[in-house]
Design a protein around this motif. Structure first.
Motif, PDB file in Angstrom:
ATOM      1  N   TYR A  98      48.162  41.995  62.698  1.00 27.03           N
ATOM      2  CA  TYR A  98      48.392  41.505  61.341  1.00 27.03           C
ATOM      3  C   TYR A  98      48.698  40.009  61.355  1.00 27.03           C
ATOM      4  O   TYR A  98      48.302  39.279  60.448  1.00 27.03           O
ATOM      5  N   THR A 129      43.193  46.220  62.460  1.00 30.24           N
ATOM      6  CA  THR A 129      43.731  46.881  61.260  1.00 30.24           C
ATOM      7  C   THR A 129      42.723  47.825  60.595  1.00 30.24           C
ATOM      8  O   THR A 129      42.852  48.109  59.408  1.00 30.24           O
ATOM      9  N   GLY A 149      51.784  44.255  51.421  1.00 34.16           N
ATOM     10  CA  GLY A 149      51.189  43.918  52.711  1.00 34.16           C
ATOM     11  C   GLY A 149      49.916  43.101  52.538  1.00 34.16           C
ATOM     12  O   GLY A 149      49.646  42.172  53.299  1.00 34.16           O
ATOM     13  N   VAL A 191      52.511  50.934  59.749  1.00 37.52           N
ATOM     14  CA  VAL A 191      51.088  51.294  59.654  1.00 37.52           C
ATOM     15  C   VAL A 191      50.527  50.885  58.287  1.00 37.52           C
ATOM     16  O   VAL A 191      49.385  50.434  58.173  1.00 37.52           O
ATOM     17  N   THR A 192      51.351  51.014  57.255  1.00 35.63           N
ATOM     18  CA  THR A 192      50.883  50.750  55.894  1.00 35.63           C
ATOM     19  C   THR A 192      50.900  49.264  55.557  1.00 35.63           C
ATOM     20  O   THR A 192      49.930  48.726  55.029  1.00 35.63           O
ATOM     21  N   ILE A 193      52.014  48.568  55.878  1.00 36.27           N
ATOM     22  CA  ILE A 193      52.139  47.172  55.460  1.00 36.27           C
ATOM     23  C   ILE A 193      51.161  46.272  56.221  1.00 36.27           C
ATOM     24  O   ILE A 193      50.733  45.235  55.716  1.00 36.27           O
ATOM     25  N   THR A 194      50.783  46.685  57.440  1.00 34.56           N
ATOM     26  CA  THR A 194      49.798  45.894  58.183  1.00 34.56           C
ATOM     27  C   THR A 194      48.374  46.272  57.788  1.00 34.56           C
ATOM     28  O   THR A 194      47.416  45.797  58.392  1.00 34.56           O
ATOM     29  N   THR A 195      48.201  47.143  56.807  1.00 35.77           N
ATOM     30  CA  THR A 195      46.912  47.643  56.305  1.00 35.77           C
ATOM     31  C   THR A 195      46.090  48.377  57.379  1.00 35.77           C
ATOM     32  O   THR A 195      44.875  48.484  57.242  1.00 35.77           O
ATOM     33  N   VAL A 196      46.770  48.898  58.427  1.00 31.07           N
ATOM     34  CA  VAL A 196      46.045  49.694  59.423  1.00 31.07           C
ATOM     35  C   VAL A 196      45.675  51.046  58.821  1.00 31.07           C
ATOM     36  O   VAL A 196      44.504  51.420  58.765  1.00 31.07           O
ATOM     37  N   GLY A 197      46.691  51.788  58.343  1.00 30.09           N
ATOM     38  CA  GLY A 197      46.453  53.022  57.603  1.00 30.09           C
ATOM     39  C   GLY A 197      45.747  54.113  58.388  1.00 30.09           C
ATOM     40  O   GLY A 197      44.628  54.477  58.056  1.00 30.09           O
ATOM     41  N   VAL A 236      43.810  49.401  53.401  1.00 27.89           N
ATOM     42  CA  VAL A 236      44.656  50.289  54.206  1.00 27.89           C
ATOM     43  C   VAL A 236      43.816  51.483  54.677  1.00 27.89           C
ATOM     44  O   VAL A 236      43.709  51.742  55.871  1.00 27.89           O
ATOM     45  N   MET A 249      50.108  46.622  65.937  1.00 23.61           N
ATOM     46  CA  MET A 249      49.723  46.437  64.530  1.00 23.61           C
ATOM     47  C   MET A 249      50.245  45.117  63.979  1.00 23.61           C
ATOM     48  O   MET A 249      49.519  44.362  63.337  1.00 23.61           O
TER      49      MET A 249
END
Lengths: 285, 285, 285, 285
Positions: free
Chosen positions: D228, D203, C227, C199-205, B204, D224
């Motif tokens: 993903y 990501t 994720g 943003v978090t669950i797709t590991t973009v962060g 992340v 995103m």
């Protein structure tokens, strides 16, 4: 692993009984011991974690000290009992779990006998060695053996992959260093640029270091797409390895005595080719 | 699930008719009811989301209040109808969907009868419980059963994997805490370091906490590459599990006339269970 | 797609010849036309991108204007030729590629006839419609059909997966809103919290929004691990679907006339079971 | 690759002996040479990396200069020996490894003969060319050939995938530019927006550029989730390709005595090419 010593049950000595309770888990007492140990290890790890949070550490200083001594005594007794009940104490002491069990109690004693060290940073790190107790949990995971097997099976390929990733990040980090270091304080040296390349190619992307020049951004885009695409390599290796393993598990190596046909389903009773009866017990597994 | 009660069609009572409309979806009225319900649930969730945006909540305060009451009444009527028309009201009330249907209306009543609580934070959270209505959508997804099956099939292995990830992040978080906490306010305690390790290993990478020491960056690089490589594990497990499932679905559907055994290989000539000759032409494909 | 009209070669009219050049690619002239068109489209897209960079747009204002008109004329001629040479101009105009070809030239004309609009923001957006020309590139990718097929094959399952992700992020976003919004300006409303959850669950962060409370961080850690694990689902679906597709392509459906054995390799000339000669031309493919 | 020249062993000249040591690795001396070379290359790369860290570069300036000359001499001797002992020096000089070996020593000479250039930025970049020495490591990876094969096998499909990703990011970047550029300095031009789209769809998510408008966040969420989900495409391609490759490797290695045909199915009784009976017991497994 640890096998049964094949002594007739009525001759079991106290030592043997302790052995069965501590090392085996197919008796009621053995299972109870295992579960208690898991709970104690987990409580100890939670204690270690909480001790690092300053407000909590100050508020519960005394309780934490007492609990530290309690866990020290419990793990010491457990270690001594293990040494006592195994056939060859030396072999256990040298085994993987034996070393971890010892490593888990040494730091407590170091603090106990050298209390004035307690304040020192070195010892603080030393205490953290107790986190190694986590690995004692692994002992209780049967399923983990299956996954480790898969990992080891494709270990060589994944190692080559990791080595390739490191070569690539060293190269790309050096390229980015040349492009960015005059305009961007984030790329002040090659090690730092390599660190950035790893952050980028693994798609972690902290953002503490980011390219600023136009060319740097183009190379960075290339690295990102590369990282996004080559994740397919270890994933593909693991998938293919597991598909193969499942297939092996499905296979049956019985051969029909009448027509030599193979490749029967595991639950087959008759040859699918000529109708001849097959051995009822599969030869494998 | 909910099965047909096998009563001859002409004897259908009003209760039975409501049951068919509400619980079944193979009649025109049943389908219309299902679609209306989906739309109402979606509108309700959108309303809930919009109510949280302050400027919108202030501007449309009155409309939102009226709509809240409207949805409260609609879901209450629906819940009572469901209770009325099923054979055993108690069993429905205790079922998974029954509990969710109830949880979805309770918060509205709590606010209705205790209006002065409305301003309190606690109640505000309480209202959010209505978000549980989302899970009612799951009921309408036939495909989801297939995917849940795959997930459950590899549940054990994924659980072991997750447990392993947690052990790893606890260990690596503790190591990073020792390395960084003197130089970096981001690593002020072990829980915070574990949080950072999870952010990193899952790729992340928020960047709100990032290593600053040279050794910390090396360990962090190691964690990133590890996270990048071990994502292959759950992916491989799922791929292999689905490949296997597809293979099972591809299997021949011929049934042995002698012993009713199924699941023969596509090229089988004789029943693998009793040796009876099978139809030479596969029924399927 | 566009098929040959089956007219004898010697009767080809000019219209027919243009048709072959523009729509087919198995003649020298046809291939030359295709390649020129690809280059022109790419140049046009590069021009569009450069026009958005202010310093470049100001420096080369005149050249850009001339090039704009040049591309406008080229694409108009091409569009008119296509309309002229196809059998049914109306059907082409309504086809997917026809609509894209038209959309690609309209904005240039809008600017040409309404030059004083040029400064307006609305028109600026309108011009960007020309980016749609990118999709004209898809026409030249033969391989893409294969991948689209795979995607469509598992479309249902991936749609269910995406729907599930959206439900999950709506739910988790709402939970995080309740936990964080009093302490963290980043979670000021549910839509913003849902954005953070995606943003978090797709590991973009990105890290522009990050949890601050202890409970928020625990839930966030759970979302990240979730994720990280559920990415296995679409990947597994796609892998299994492609493995199956490869297998179908490998299969040969020829049956031995002597022993009815099937499942021969595609390059087999004789039955692997009894040695009987097989049909030399595979029945399928 | 480099093959044995088939000269009788007793006639080996010095040149031939050097050839065997340098180019082959099945003799003791050859293996020792290979390992020494790997260590020297690694030391050289570590030196290059350390030279970029300013405090270290200043402190060890003299040692670094001496080591630079040492590595220059070592690699020059090695290159000349290679040129001397191969049959056709010209062919080696033009080969992939020959070019890399030359590229690895040229920068050192450029600095040696033009020392006053040393301070110039251009030369500093020039020196980095020595990082190319990393690729010499590839020579020692046997396993890498297997993985490169897999990559090349699915190269076409992955290329189409990458091309598709680039089209998509150009399109989505342009759309985001129109939505954001008036409210957000991060989206000041289309190239910058495309850079952001790549950061997002892969990501990585640095967070140096992030959407600010409501509509921008919605589109960003869509990008995103897209990123993903489509990571499944290259992963699936690679998995399916490797599953197939493993299957090919599993195949029977029996050779038909009549026509030398290989690659028979494991359960084949007759050669699929000429109908000759095969050995009933597979030679392998």
């Amino acid at each position: 692993m640890l096998q049964d010593h094949n002594i007739p049950e009525e001759q079991y000595t106290l030592r043997r009984k302790i052995y069965i309770i501590i090392f085996q888990s197919n008796t009621g007492a053995g299972r109870a011991f295992d579960i208690s140990l898991i709970i104690i290890i987990l409580l100890n790890i939670i204690l270690l974690i909480l001790e690092s949070v300053e407000p909590i550490a100050i508020a519960f200083d005394k309780i934490f000290n007492i609990l530290d001594y309690f866990f020290m005594v419990v793990f010491t007794i457990e270690y001594l009992l293990r040494l006592y009940c195994v056939r060859e104490a030396k072999r256990y002491a040298k085994s993987f779990y034996g070393v971890i069990d010892l490593l888990a109690i040494i730091p407590s004693y170091a603090e106990f006998f050298l209390p004035n060290w307690h304040m020192l940073m070195v010892i603080r790190s030393f205490r953290l060695l107790r986190v190694f107790r986590i690995f004692r949990m692994v002992r209780f995971l049967d399923e983990s053996r299956y996954m480790l097997l898969s990992l080891l099976r494709s270990f060589n390929k994944i190692l080559v992959f990791l080595f390739f990733i490191i070569l690539l990040t060293v190269f790309l980090g050096s390229v980015m260093y040349v492009l960015e270091y005059e305009h961007n304080p984030g790329f002040h040296s090659i090690p730092q640029s390599i660190y950035w390349a790893i952050v980028t190619i693994t798609t972690v992307g902290y953002g503490d270091v980011a390219p600023m020049t136009a060319l740097g951004k183009i190379i960075a885009s290339f690295i990102m797409i590369l990282g996004y695409a080559i994740i397919a390599v270890p994933t593909g290796i693991m998938s293919a390895s597991l598909v193969r393993q499942y297939k092996d598990m499905d296979n049956d190596d019985r051969v029909c005595e009448n027509c030599d046909n193979k490749n029967h389903a595991e639950d087959a009773l008759f040859c699918k080719n000529c109708g001849e009866a097959l051995d009822t017990k599969p030869a494998k597994k």
